[in-house]
Design a protein around this motif. Sequence first.
Motif, PDB file in Angstrom:
ATOM      1  N   UNK A  33      39.644 -20.125  29.702  1.00  0.00           N
ATOM      2  CA  UNK A  33      39.004 -20.411  30.984  1.00  0.00           C
ATOM      3  C   UNK A  33      37.798 -19.476  31.211  1.00  0.00           C
ATOM      4  N   UNK A  34      36.755 -20.013  31.833  1.00  0.00           N
ATOM      5  CA  UNK A  34      35.534 -19.251  32.118  1.00  0.00           C
ATOM      6  C   UNK A  34      35.772 -18.439  33.400  1.00  0.00           C
ATOM      7  N   UNK A  35      35.942 -17.130  33.220  1.00  0.00           N
ATOM      8  CA  UNK A  35      36.344 -16.299  34.367  1.00  0.00           C
ATOM      9  C   UNK A  35      35.186 -16.117  35.361  1.00  0.00           C
ATOM     10  N   UNK A  36      33.933 -16.127  34.862  1.00  0.00           N
ATOM     11  CA  UNK A  36      32.796 -16.028  35.796  1.00  0.00           C
ATOM     12  C   UNK A  36      32.779 -17.244  36.701  1.00  0.00           C
ATOM     13  N   UNK A  37      33.017 -18.422  36.117  1.00  0.00           N
ATOM     14  CA  UNK A  37      33.051 -19.647  36.938  1.00  0.00           C
ATOM     15  C   UNK A  37      34.225 -19.607  37.912  1.00  0.00           C
ATOM     16  N   UNK A  38      35.317 -19.022  37.479  1.00  0.00           N
ATOM     17  CA  UNK A  38      36.476 -18.892  38.372  1.00  0.00           C
ATOM     18  C   UNK A  38      36.103 -18.014  39.566  1.00  0.00           C
ATOM     19  N   UNK A  39      35.459 -16.871  39.296  1.00  0.00           N
ATOM     20  CA  UNK A  39      35.036 -15.979  40.390  1.00  0.00           C
ATOM     21  C   UNK A  39      34.115 -16.720  41.346  1.00  0.00           C
ATOM     22  N   UNK A  40      33.158 -17.466  40.760  1.00  0.00           N
ATOM     23  CA  UNK A  40      32.167 -18.164  41.593  1.00  0.00           C
ATOM     24  C   UNK A  40      32.804 -19.283  42.413  1.00  0.00           C
ATOM     25  N   UNK A  41      33.958 -19.786  41.979  1.00  0.00           N
ATOM     26  CA  UNK A  41      34.571 -20.940  42.665  1.00  0.00           C
ATOM     27  C   UNK A  41      35.154 -20.575  44.031  1.00  0.00           C
ATOM     28  N   UNK A  42      35.422 -19.280  44.218  1.00  0.00           N
ATOM     29  CA  UNK A  42      36.013 -18.853  45.483  1.00  0.00           C
ATOM     30  C   UNK A  42      37.521 -19.067  45.546  1.00  0.00           C
TER      31      UNK A  42
END
Length: 269
Positions: A33-42
């Motif tokens: 899983x893309x953790x940066x995208x996870x962070x950005x997802x809120x």
Amino acid sequence: VAFEDPGYSVTVSNAAARAGISAVPVPVDESGVDVSALSASGARAVVLTPAHQWPTGVVLSPQRRLQLAEWAAGCDGTIIEDDYDAEFRYDREPVGAFQGLAPDRVAAIGTVSKSLAPALRLGWVVCPPGLAPLVVEEKALHDRGSPVIDQLAFATLVQSGRFDRHLRRMRASYGRRRAALVDALAAHAPKVSLTGLAAGFHAVAHLPGEVAEQAVIAAARERSVGLYGMSEQRADRSLSPSQLVLGFGNLSERAIASGIASVGDLLRG
Ligand SMILES: Cc1ncc(COP(=O)(O)O)c(C=O)c1O
């Protein structure tokens, strides 16, 4: 709550909707899983399959595991680790549970659906102690508990060592089915590459560029061969490259060989 894309999206989205929570897809690449995208997802929670990602089969990399633990600590987040098929690993030693890295943040879920039978409906949750009373309450509200006799029978199977013997025997048996799939594709559609085969009962077949996923599935069905496309597992189906998710768990070696032989010309393009 975030879920992996491609992933177990319908199940997670439906469960989230029931709980009044919105579910957001987060992309998966070859490291998981893309953790940066996870962070950005809120999102403040995420459902993951770290040991053998469903459906791509990738293993969550050590670096991503550290990033995830940091993400969870930083946002008071919860990780639901869905460990659904990792008892069956062929190419390497078992991958450690992510739960061990962040036990105060992870609820690890296991099941006998792959190791014994989905019809048993037995599974378990190892969750942070603070969540346990809530999980117990939800479980009681849902179904008043799983069958006790079945649980005792499973406990006896584990304690007697017979469960381990069963896993060893089945690992060899599934290994032969997996080899039959690899051999059949090499013989009938050598341009199709396979990934995600290190564990479990499915592989991802990457079709040559000119072969359209949905057309292959429809044509195979006319020949009574059931194929399943990766696009069904994606949040945005139109973005999907041409890929199939090939299950080999409940097929004999002979059925795998003859099934691939009869659709080889479709897969070759
Ligand atoms: C990604 C994933 N998680 C979990 C499960 C197991 O679900 P259950 O234990 O409810 O049968 C499966 C079964 O196919 C699965 O594919």
